[in-house]
Design a protein around this motif. Structure first.
Motif, short mmCIF file in Angstrom:
data_model
loop_
_atom_site.label_atom_id
_atom_site.label_comp_id
_atom_site.label_asym_id
_atom_site.label_seq_id
_atom_site.Cartn_x
_atom_site.Cartn_y
_atom_site.Cartn_z
N GLY A 127 -39.63 9.77 -27.44
CA GLY A 127 -40.90 10.09 -27.44
C GLY A 127 -40.86 10.82 -25.24
N LYS A 168 -47.54 17.85 -30.68
CA LYS A 168 -47.82 15.45 -30.43
C LYS A 168 -47.90 14.95 -31.95
CE LYS A 168 -49.19 11.43 -27.82
NZ LYS A 168 -48.65 10.93 -29.17
N ARG A 169 -49.10 16.09 -33.15
CA ARG A 169 -48.88 15.22 -34.34
C ARG A 169 -47.24 15.10 -34.66
NH1 ARG A 169 -54.97 14.78 -36.27
NH2 ARG A 169 -55.89 14.38 -34.10
N PHE A 193 -41.65 15.74 -23.44
CA PHE A 193 -41.65 16.04 -22.65
C PHE A 193 -41.04 16.33 -21.35
CE2 PHE A 193 -44.49 13.06 -23.14
CZ PHE A 193 -46.27 13.98 -23.43
N TYR A 206 -41.15 8.93 -34.61
CA TYR A 206 -41.41 7.85 -34.20
C TYR A 206 -40.90 6.72 -35.86
CZ TYR A 206 -43.58 9.02 -29.84
OH TYR A 206 -43.98 9.64 -28.29
N TRP A 235 -44.12 15.77 -32.96
CA TRP A 235 -43.56 15.31 -32.79
C TRP A 235 -43.85 13.83 -32.90
CZ3 TRP A 235 -39.77 15.97 -30.60
CH2 TRP A 235 -38.64 15.23 -29.70
N ASP A 236 -44.48 12.99 -33.45
CA ASP A 236 -45.20 12.29 -33.54
C ASP A 236 -44.62 10.85 -35.01
OD1 ASP A 236 -46.61 10.97 -30.97
OD2 ASP A 236 -48.36 11.16 -32.12
N ILE A 245 -52.25 20.89 -27.16
CA ILE A 245 -51.06 19.93 -26.87
C ILE A 245 -50.79 18.84 -28.34
CG2 ILE A 245 -50.56 18.34 -25.44
CD1 ILE A 245 -51.54 20.04 -22.84
N ASP A 246 -52.01 18.29 -28.79
CA ASP A 246 -52.59 17.32 -29.29
C ASP A 246 -51.66 18.03 -31.35
OD1 ASP A 246 -53.69 15.00 -30.41
OD2 ASP A 246 -54.61 15.93 -31.50
#
Length: 159
Positions: free
Chosen positions: A113, A28-29, A117, A35, A31-32, A24-25
């Motif tokens: 964000g 997420k990296r 999800f 931002y 996806w981040d 997941i991390d």
């Protein structure tokens, strides 16, 4: 014997959960990168997004960060126009508040964000998403308790 088997099984499950959080991390990296704000900026603005201006000390205490870290992060966010300094009448203390620019960026990032999800929850469906959230809340509470207890019992890096 049953307790040994159960402990071994729970240890295996714990390892599986740890691997899943690594996966997941990693996702997420990626996806981040979408931002607009950095993580430190998002955390600062999230804290201040209630409209209540705060002193650096209050920010430090609420964020549970060293004051030098908060000073550095706030100064960078001030320079970027994401935060602003203000004073209240009769007080000498400088307060920090979110600027309009910072709040707009934070809101945009909040939508971004939630997108991944929401997509994942839609794939699970309503019942599984609800069950997942309930279990994740329980796990987060239990994990927070376990980490606090272990850090206080054996120290931050002792095993």
């Amino acid at each position: 014997m049953d307790e040994e088997i159960r402990e071994d099984r729970l240890e295996e499950v714990g390892e599986r959960v740890a691997r899943l959080f690594v996966e997941i991390d990693s996702a997420k990296r990626v996806w981040d990168q979408g931002y607009q704000l950095g993580l430190a900026e998002r955390r600062l603005i999230a804290l201040l997004s209630d409209g209540q201006a705060r002193t650096l000390r209050a920010i430090s205490e609420e964020a549970r960060l060293e004051q030098s870290t908060v000073n550095r992060q706030v100064n960078a966010a001030l320079a970027a126009g994401l935060l602003e300094r203000c004073r209240t009448a009769g007080s000498r203390a400088q307060l920090i508040a979110v600027s309009d620019k910072g709040l707009a960026a934070y809101r945009k990032d909040s939508v971004w964000g939630r997108r991944a999800f929401t997509s994942a929850m839609m794939e699970l469906g309503e019942d599984d998403s609800t069950a997942f959230c309930e279990l994740l809340e329980r796990f987060a509470d239990a994990y927070g308790h376990a980490t606090n207890v272990q850090v206080h019992q054996v120290g931050a890096h002792d095993t």
